[in-house]
Enzyme design. Structure first.
Site, PDB file in Angstrom:
ATOM      1  N   GLU A  80      20.976 -21.201  68.901  1.00 31.74           N
ATOM      2  CA  GLU A  80      22.259 -21.281  68.185  1.00 31.74           C
ATOM      3  C   GLU A  80      23.012 -19.967  68.329  1.00 31.74           C
ATOM      4  O   GLU A  80      22.520 -18.903  67.942  1.00 31.74           O
ATOM      5  CB  GLU A  80      22.022 -21.601  66.707  1.00 31.74           C
ATOM      6  CG  GLU A  80      23.237 -21.452  65.814  1.00 31.74           C
ATOM      7  CD  GLU A  80      24.459 -22.232  66.290  1.00 31.74           C
ATOM      8  OE1 GLU A  80      25.547 -21.629  66.405  1.00 31.74           O
ATOM      9  OE2 GLU A  80      24.316 -23.441  66.563  1.00 31.74           O
ATOM     10  N   LYS A  81      24.220 -20.047  68.889  1.00 31.22           N
ATOM     11  CA  LYS A  81      25.011 -18.845  69.186  1.00 31.22           C
ATOM     12  C   LYS A  81      25.613 -18.192  67.955  1.00 31.22           C
ATOM     13  O   LYS A  81      25.903 -16.989  67.957  1.00 31.22           O
ATOM     14  CB  LYS A  81      26.141 -19.189  70.164  1.00 31.22           C
ATOM     15  CG  LYS A  81      27.222 -20.100  69.609  1.00 31.22           C
ATOM     16  CD  LYS A  81      28.270 -20.423  70.666  1.00 31.22           C
ATOM     17  CE  LYS A  81      29.323 -21.391  70.156  1.00 31.22           C
ATOM     18  NZ  LYS A  81      30.186 -20.805  69.119  1.00 31.22           N
ATOM     19  N   GLY A  86      23.612 -24.759  61.024  1.00 22.25           N
ATOM     20  CA  GLY A  86      24.496 -25.701  60.342  1.00 22.25           C
ATOM     21  C   GLY A  86      25.752 -26.033  61.102  1.00 22.25           C
ATOM     22  O   GLY A  86      26.462 -26.969  60.755  1.00 22.25           O
ATOM     23  N   THR A 191      25.946 -29.086  71.279  1.00 25.39           N
ATOM     24  CA  THR A 191      26.828 -27.936  71.048  1.00 25.39           C
ATOM     25  C   THR A 191      28.097 -28.267  70.270  1.00 25.39           C
ATOM     26  O   THR A 191      28.944 -27.400  70.058  1.00 25.39           O
ATOM     27  CB  THR A 191      27.197 -27.292  72.392  1.00 25.39           C
ATOM     28  OG1 THR A 191      27.571 -28.323  73.323  1.00 25.39           O
ATOM     29  CG2 THR A 191      26.018 -26.532  72.961  1.00 25.39           C
ATOM     30  N   GLY A 228      49.387 -32.995  62.106  1.00 22.71           N
ATOM     31  CA  GLY A 228      48.325 -33.975  62.276  1.00 22.71           C
ATOM     32  C   GLY A 228      47.916 -34.601  60.962  1.00 22.71           C
ATOM     33  O   GLY A 228      47.488 -33.900  60.038  1.00 22.71           O
ATOM     34  N   GLU A 235      42.861 -33.593  54.025  1.00 21.47           N
ATOM     35  CA  GLU A 235      41.977 -32.935  53.064  1.00 21.47           C
ATOM     36  C   GLU A 235      42.440 -31.509  52.782  1.00 21.47           C
ATOM     37  O   GLU A 235      42.547 -31.093  51.624  1.00 21.47           O
ATOM     38  CB  GLU A 235      40.540 -32.929  53.594  1.00 21.47           C
ATOM     39  CG  GLU A 235      39.863 -34.287  53.553  1.00 21.47           C
ATOM     40  CD  GLU A 235      38.443 -34.273  54.083  1.00 21.47           C
ATOM     41  OE1 GLU A 235      37.842 -35.359  54.163  1.00 21.47           O
ATOM     42  OE2 GLU A 235      37.937 -33.171  54.428  1.00 21.47           O
ATOM     43  N   MET A 367      33.902 -38.242  65.879  1.00 21.36           N
ATOM     44  CA  MET A 367      33.116 -37.041  65.623  1.00 21.36           C
ATOM     45  C   MET A 367      32.807 -36.895  64.135  1.00 21.36           C
ATOM     46  O   MET A 367      33.648 -36.463  63.354  1.00 21.36           O
ATOM     47  CB  MET A 367      33.871 -35.817  66.135  1.00 21.36           C
ATOM     48  CG  MET A 367      34.100 -35.852  67.640  1.00 21.36           C
ATOM     49  SD  MET A 367      35.114 -34.466  68.198  1.00 21.36           S
ATOM     50  CE  MET A 367      34.985 -34.662  69.990  1.00 21.36           C
ATOM     51  N   ALA A 369      29.519 -35.653  61.346  1.00 25.27           N
ATOM     52  CA  ALA A 369      28.242 -34.957  61.240  1.00 25.27           C
ATOM     53  C   ALA A 369      27.091 -35.926  61.043  1.00 25.27           C
ATOM     54  O   ALA A 369      26.021 -35.779  61.645  1.00 25.27           O
ATOM     55  CB  ALA A 369      28.289 -33.955  60.083  1.00 25.27           C
ATOM     56  N   HIS A 493      26.508 -51.886  34.103  1.00 25.95           N
ATOM     57  CA  HIS A 493      27.813 -51.820  33.429  1.00 25.95           C
ATOM     58  C   HIS A 493      27.780 -50.728  32.371  1.00 25.95           C
ATOM     59  O   HIS A 493      26.812 -50.602  31.631  1.00 25.95           O
ATOM     60  CB  HIS A 493      28.120 -53.161  32.763  1.00 25.95           C
ATOM     61  CG  HIS A 493      29.358 -53.140  31.933  1.00 25.95           C
ATOM     62  ND1 HIS A 493      30.630 -53.235  32.482  1.00 25.95           N
ATOM     63  CD2 HIS A 493      29.526 -53.023  30.591  1.00 25.95           C
ATOM     64  CE1 HIS A 493      31.530 -53.192  31.507  1.00 25.95           C
ATOM     65  NE2 HIS A 493      30.886 -53.056  30.352  1.00 25.95           N
TER      66      HIS A 493
END
Length: 514
Positions: A80-81, A86, A191, A228, A235, A367, A369, A493
């Protein structure tokens, strides 16, 4: 008689599951924005001995793949770079955004709703630094938690940038300045993806920001323009809109979130507009001027026409994501990519090069997770000689605004295009006693079922906690349940989930509380 019919239908559904739930649907894939990997041991640099599995990338797909591989008895190394596990999701995506969505929602509720519940105070203010601190603490805790899982499962963790030397060797430029070579019988490319830019717009993460920069603003911008109208843009627009920004969303397409069911989308847009979010649809950005203190965007209709100027303090570029496959040395070993950098794979996640696999955002499909996590588990199960399974038709999607919007299966538009005879059942949250009792009754549940068999083929929910409610529907689709099956299942309920039951009742018969 009704129970006998259910038993008969269940028997038929069970017979169908072997072909339906076990089939591998590739066309509707969802991918994660980062990846992870696993191996035995724990080190900042390692790998002289050959591994059974090497995972390049430590995001949701990669780290889950690595842990699962180790659990299956495979010697595993994860590269992991970032130096923190995560991936995009945990570090600069899903997790920090949800932290800010929750914090900003609490502030907005305090400003607008607490008094109705008898909670009063003289003043409520925003401490952006403290809000960011809480977000950062959540991220740090979770990344350290994954490192703990690596240690527990004996996954070797190599911190650095990996690049193929051969189909069984990866050269790693470690973050401490060294170099090591990691060898593996099977190498998984996980990646993830990166922010998709727009021509003529330079992201500086200060005034022109990606989602990464939007998660780290030090003050509330007076005017925020979001380019966009997808999940991420809406969000982040919600976060800063609740905190006081004047938010305008510019979208090239005629609709927001084009993958969403049309009826739900319309209600969702109206809800956001009631929250003072403005929309400029069928509009494109042709130029951005940052030469003064105010950012000036030149806009024109998507089809061409008269230009206008829109001013902003901060501009969020949220035009999607692109696979992160460049710089990995794929050309060194002949791994094929398509015109936008995605890696084609078969049903077992195998690339065109033997021993090299790919999962998550680097392969075709949406895409997400959680989809990448499923990819990771299935991929290493195949490597271990077992059977893996991911059904991309049944991967839920959630927009974590307020109200939330969640869906699984097909939209009504898709069902019409397929020529399937269907029925629709809907139930408004205004008829749900729990929603009314907490004064949060905006939205509805919509269920689509085949007309002849009553088999559920799509569920769409807009309400508070829709992201939690959708999993009952995902389970129903996975096991070929009918709307009557859900309707005849006792729901506690008072709960919000009773709205799912009522919508199911409305699909095959009639709802009670509307």
């Amino acid at each position: 008689m009704a129970m006998a019919n259910i038993a008969t239908r269940k028997a038929k559904n069970i017979l169908n599951i072997s072909s339906d739930a076990l089939r591998y649907c590739y066309s509707f894939s969802l991918s994660s924005s980062s990846t992870t990997s696993f191996s035995r041991g724990f080190a900042s640099s390692s790998g002289s001995d050959e591994n059974d599995v090497v995972v390049i990338g430590g995001g949701p797909g990669g780290y889950v793949a690595a842990i699962k591989a180790a659990q299956l008895g495979l010697k595993t190394t994860c590269i992991e770079k970032r130096g923190a596990l995560g991936g995009t999701c945990l570090n600069v995506g899903c997790i920090p955004s949800k932290a800010l969505l929750h914090s900003s929602h609490m502030y907005h509720e305090a400003k607008t709703s607490f008094a109705k519940h008898g909670v009063t105070f003289d003043n409520v203010d925003i401490d952006v630094a403290a809000m960011m601190g809480q977000k950062n603490k959540a991220v740090s805790t979770l990344t350290k938690g994954i490192e703990g899982l690596f240690k527990k499962n004996k996954v070797t963790y190599v911190k650095g940038y990996g690049k193929f030397l051969s189909p069984s060797e990866v050269s790693v430029d470690t973050i401490d300045g060294g170099t090591t070579v990691v060898k593996g019988k099977n190498i998984i490319i996980a990646t993830g993806s990166d922010v998709k830019g727009l021509p003529g717009i330079t992201i500086d993460e200060k005034r022109i920001v990606s989602s990464t920069g939007a998660l780290a603003l030090t003050e509330v911008p007076k005017k925020l323009v979001v380019i966009g109208a997808g999940y991420i843009g809406l969000e982040m627009g919600s976060v800063w809109g609740r905190l006081g920004s004047e938010v305008t969303v510019v979208e090239f397409a005629p609709d927001i979130v084009p993958s969403m069911d049309g009826e739900i989308r319309k209600q969702f847009q109206r809800s956001l507009e009631k929250q003072k979010m403005k929309f400029m649809l069928k509009t494109k950005v042709v130029a951005v001027d940052t030469s003064t203190d105010i950012v000036k965007l030149t806009l024109e209709p998507s089809a061409g026409g008269e230009q206008t100027i829109l001013e902003a303090d901060v501009v969020l570029v949220s035009a999607g994501r692109t696979p992160f496959t460049s710089g990995l040395g794929l050309e060194n070993i002949g791994v094929e990519t398509d015109k936008i950098g995605r890696i084609p794979v078969d049903g077992r996640f195998t690339t065109n090069v033997k021993g090299v696999f790919a999962i998550g955002d680097v392969i075709p499909g949406p895409m997400l997770a959680h989809k990448a996590e499923e990819d990771g588990v299935a991929c290493v199960e195949y490597i271990a000689g077992k059977e893996g399974h991911v059904d991309y038709d049944k991967v839920p999607g959630v927009c974590y605004t307020h109200p939330e919007v969640a869906s699984v299966g097909k939209t009504e538009e898709q069902v019409k295009q397929l020529g399937i005879a269907y029925r629709v059942g809907k139930f408004p949250m205004l008829g749900n006693s729990r929603a009314k009792s907490i004064d949060d009754a905006e939205g509805l549940v919509k269920i689509i079922a085949e007309k002849e068999t009553d088999k559920i083929i799509g569920v769409h929910i807009m309400c508070s906690n829709a992201g939690e409610l959708i999993h009952e529907a995902a389970l129903a689709l996975t096991y070929g349940a009918s709307s009557e099956d859900i309707a005849r299942t006792c729901h506690a309920h008072p709960t919000l989930s009773e709205a799912v039951k009522e919508a199911a009742m409305a699909t095959y018969d009639k709802a009670i509380h509307i």
